[in-house]
Design an enzyme around this catalytic site. Sequence first.
Site, PDB file in Angstrom:
ATOM      1  N   GLU A 112      11.326   3.119  -8.825  1.00  0.00           N
ATOM      2  CA  GLU A 112      10.552   3.713  -7.729  1.00  0.00           C
ATOM      3  C   GLU A 112       9.569   4.765  -8.241  1.00  0.00           C
ATOM      4  O   GLU A 112       8.445   4.841  -7.762  1.00  0.00           O
ATOM      5  CB  GLU A 112      11.484   4.312  -6.665  1.00  0.00           C
ATOM      6  CG  GLU A 112      12.241   3.267  -5.856  1.00  0.00           C
ATOM      7  CD  GLU A 112      11.319   2.308  -5.094  1.00  0.00           C
ATOM      8  OE1 GLU A 112      10.168   2.671  -4.822  1.00  0.00           O
ATOM      9  OE2 GLU A 112      11.753   1.188  -4.797  1.00  0.00           O
TER      10      GLU A 112
ATOM     11  N   CYS B 184      -3.680 -14.299   7.476  1.00  0.00           N
ATOM     12  CA  CYS B 184      -2.879 -14.631   8.658  1.00  0.00           C
ATOM     13  C   CYS B 184      -2.539 -16.115   8.732  1.00  0.00           C
ATOM     14  O   CYS B 184      -1.490 -16.493   9.271  1.00  0.00           O
ATOM     15  CB  CYS B 184      -3.623 -14.210   9.918  1.00  0.00           C
ATOM     16  SG  CYS B 184      -4.103 -12.477   9.919  1.00  0.00           S
TER      17      CYS B 184
ATOM     18  N   ASP C 246       5.972   2.456   2.377  1.00  0.00           N
ATOM     19  CA  ASP C 246       4.932   2.737   1.386  1.00  0.00           C
ATOM     20  C   ASP C 246       3.607   2.234   1.964  1.00  0.00           C
ATOM     21  O   ASP C 246       3.529   1.826   3.131  1.00  0.00           O
ATOM     22  CB  ASP C 246       5.271   2.104   0.027  1.00  0.00           C
ATOM     23  CG  ASP C 246       5.248   0.582   0.082  1.00  0.00           C
ATOM     24  OD1 ASP C 246       5.064   0.014   1.188  1.00  0.00           O
ATOM     25  OD2 ASP C 246       5.392  -0.043  -0.976  1.00  0.00           O
TER      26      ASP C 246
ATOM     27  N   TYR D 184       9.455   8.516   1.302  1.00  0.00           N
ATOM     28  CA  TYR D 184       9.518   7.098   0.926  1.00  0.00           C
ATOM     29  C   TYR D 184      10.587   6.860  -0.154  1.00  0.00           C
ATOM     30  O   TYR D 184      11.454   5.975  -0.010  1.00  0.00           O
ATOM     31  CB  TYR D 184       8.149   6.580   0.424  1.00  0.00           C
ATOM     32  CG  TYR D 184       8.366   5.293  -0.326  1.00  0.00           C
ATOM     33  CD1 TYR D 184       8.605   4.108   0.370  1.00  0.00           C
ATOM     34  CD2 TYR D 184       8.446   5.281  -1.720  1.00  0.00           C
ATOM     35  CE1 TYR D 184       8.904   2.943  -0.306  1.00  0.00           C
ATOM     36  CE2 TYR D 184       8.744   4.116  -2.397  1.00  0.00           C
ATOM     37  CZ  TYR D 184       8.968   2.949  -1.686  1.00  0.00           C
ATOM     38  OH  TYR D 184       9.296   1.809  -2.357  1.00  0.00           O
TER      39      TYR D 184
HETATM   40  S1  SF4 Z   1      -0.392 -12.137  10.783  1.00  0.00           S
HETATM   41 FE1  SF4 Z   1      -2.073 -11.322   9.566  1.00  0.00          FE
HETATM   42  S2  SF4 Z   1      -2.288  -9.168  10.140  1.00  0.00           S
HETATM   43 FE2  SF4 Z   1      -0.284  -9.893  10.881  1.00  0.00          FE
HETATM   44  S3  SF4 Z   1       1.163  -9.312   9.273  1.00  0.00           S
HETATM   45 FE3  SF4 Z   1       0.512 -11.426   8.878  1.00  0.00          FE
HETATM   46  S4  SF4 Z   1      -1.269 -11.269   7.477  1.00  0.00           S
HETATM   47 FE4  SF4 Z   1      -0.906  -9.235   8.387  1.00  0.00          FE
END
Ligand code: SF4
Length: 229
Positions: A45, A207, A146, A128
């Site tokens: 850490e 995403c 973090d 943390y």
């Molecule tokens: S969906 Fe997109 S914004 Fe949401 S945690 Fe996953 S990568 Fe991040």
Amino acid sequence: MSPKSTPVPLGAVQFRRCLLRWYRRHARDLPWRRTRDPYRVIVSEFMLQQTQVSRVELFYPRFLDRYPTIGHLARAQASEVRETWEGLGYYQRAANLHRLARVVVRELDGVIPDDPARLRTLPGVGRYTAGAVACFAYERPEATVDTNVARVIRRAYHPRLQGPGSAKRIWATAQAVLPTRGRTAWAFNQALMELGATVCTARVARCEICPVRAVCKTGRGKGEKGKRR
Ligand code: SF4
């Protein structure tokens, strides 16, 4: 750490389940994930505080070869510890780790505490690191926020959050979504970090491949290209 006071966010069960399933398949095999030895956890850490994982992977085994226990580190000369730290930079971390080892050996019979409040009284240990040691060494269900985790929590639960009080809110949500069982909390915190380091990064939120997209306020309903930031 403060007791849970924030209600468990909507979708938290699915968030946990999807994240943990993804982590089992995608986790990097990092040396500090193979141990629960508090000394080895605390060394990792301190090293990871301002250094990339790939670099720490090189230096971590070398440091532990030279100082295999907290007693070895406590007995070393400060100049020698600094020399071993050479290449990692931010030498204040080495000095603090060395001081910590001496305090633990001198005042705590060589036992690193498991209580975050007690851990925070040790040199170089902030909120943390205290949570990380309590969770990653002792499997206590403590939030470990973090930079990577803060980003994931913010995007998933508080995309519009800003200003004073933001950090407090992020910590509270990180604690509220955390599983209460210690071993699961260990894996969940590691998984959040992994997601922030590899999928939901500062440069890009991928995403389209994210396991928690369905329950993420930022990712939900996004197109296949993800979101650049
Ligand atoms: S969906 Fe997109 S914004 Fe949401 S945690 Fe996953 S990568 Fe991040």
